[in-house]
Design a protein around this motif. Structure first.
Motif, mmCIF file in Angstrom:
data_model
loop_
_atom_site.group_PDB
_atom_site.id
_atom_site.type_symbol
_atom_site.label_atom_id
_atom_site.label_comp_id
_atom_site.label_asym_id
_atom_site.label_seq_id
_atom_site.Cartn_x
_atom_site.Cartn_y
_atom_site.Cartn_z
ATOM 1 N N LEU A 1 6.955 3.997 -1.448
ATOM 2 C CA LEU A 1 7.119 5.345 -2.022
ATOM 3 C C LEU A 1 7.718 5.312 -3.433
ATOM 4 O O LEU A 1 8.192 6.334 -3.933
ATOM 5 C CB LEU A 1 7.987 6.202 -1.093
ATOM 6 N N ASN A 2 7.680 4.129 -4.061
ATOM 7 C CA ASN A 2 8.226 3.965 -5.421
ATOM 8 C C ASN A 2 9.652 4.475 -5.533
ATOM 9 O O ASN A 2 10.008 5.161 -6.486
ATOM 10 C CB ASN A 2 7.322 4.630 -6.459
ATOM 11 N N SER B 1 0.347 6.464 -1.028
ATOM 12 C CA SER B 1 1.091 7.446 -0.216
ATOM 13 C C SER B 1 0.513 7.532 1.195
ATOM 14 O O SER B 1 1.259 7.622 2.175
ATOM 15 C CB SER B 1 1.051 8.823 -0.873
ATOM 16 N N ALA C 1 1.632 4.508 2.999
ATOM 17 C CA ALA C 1 3.028 4.651 3.419
ATOM 18 C C ALA C 1 3.109 5.490 4.692
ATOM 19 O O ALA C 1 3.866 5.156 5.615
ATOM 20 C CB ALA C 1 3.859 5.276 2.306
ATOM 21 N N TYR D 1 -3.739 8.830 -4.364
ATOM 22 C CA TYR D 1 -2.850 8.984 -3.203
ATOM 23 C C TYR D 1 -2.991 7.903 -2.144
ATOM 24 O O TYR D 1 -2.439 8.038 -1.050
ATOM 25 C CB TYR D 1 -3.030 10.365 -2.551
#
Length: 178
Positions: free
Chosen positions: A137-138, A31, A34, A28
């Motif tokens: 966040l892909n 994430s 981000a 993570y």
């Protein structure tokens, strides 16, 4: 030190924290990075608003706020190149524009001229931030419908980067005529 300047310093502090999470291979971490980037981007809007609302615009803020923005966006873009998420030429265009306009502003400031942010510059910043977040966040949630929102936003940000750079140079060409 006023609240707006504290927010700017906080954003600068978040840059290495963002980088630590972004470039580590722990669960993570991207994430979390981000999320940190989003918080930093929000402080970008918030510090300017607070400074204007409280009438606390300072020379420190005028200098450090754009620097904090450039540090945040540049570190994210360079890291995304390292991660293989975007091409280096995109980052070169964006960073070259930032250097060019920073130099233009410095030359203008030496002559007592203030170059205010334009609509083009603000649109450039917003699209860069959206593109970076989408890439971090892909491309969530757009990846589920096979829509390349992240890359479309990056292309738009590159286009606005070029347009805003040319715009600043054209409307401020008098700065170079001394």
């Amino acid at each position: 030190m006023n609240l707006a300047n504290k927010l700017t310093i906080f954003r600068i502090f978040l840059v290495p924290v963002f980088m630590i999470f972004l470039l580590n291979k722990i669960p993570y971490s991207v994430s979390i990075a981000a999320g940190i980037f989003i918080i930093a981007a929000i402080t970008d809007s918030l510090d300017g608003y607070v400074a204007r609302k409280r009438n606390e615009v300072t020379n420190f803020g005028k200098f450090m706020d754009p620097l904090a923005d450039k540090l945040l966006v540049s570190s994210a873009l360079i890291s995304l190149v390292q991660m293989g998420k975007i091409s280096a030429w995109i980052v070169v265009i964006i960073i070259a524009r930032e250097f060019t306009i920073s130099i233009l502003r410095a030359v203008a400031a030496a002559e007592g001229i203030v170059i205010a942010a334009s609509w083009w510059g603000k649109a450039k910043t917003i699209t860069q931030i959206i593109a970076i977040i989408a890439i971090l966040l892909n491309n969530f949630p757009f990846r589920y419908i096979n829509f390349p929102f992240d890359m479309i936003m990056m292309w738009i940000s590159v286009l606005l980067t070029v347009i805003s750079g040319v715009h600043y140079i054209i409307i401020n060409k008098h700065v170079f005529k001394g």
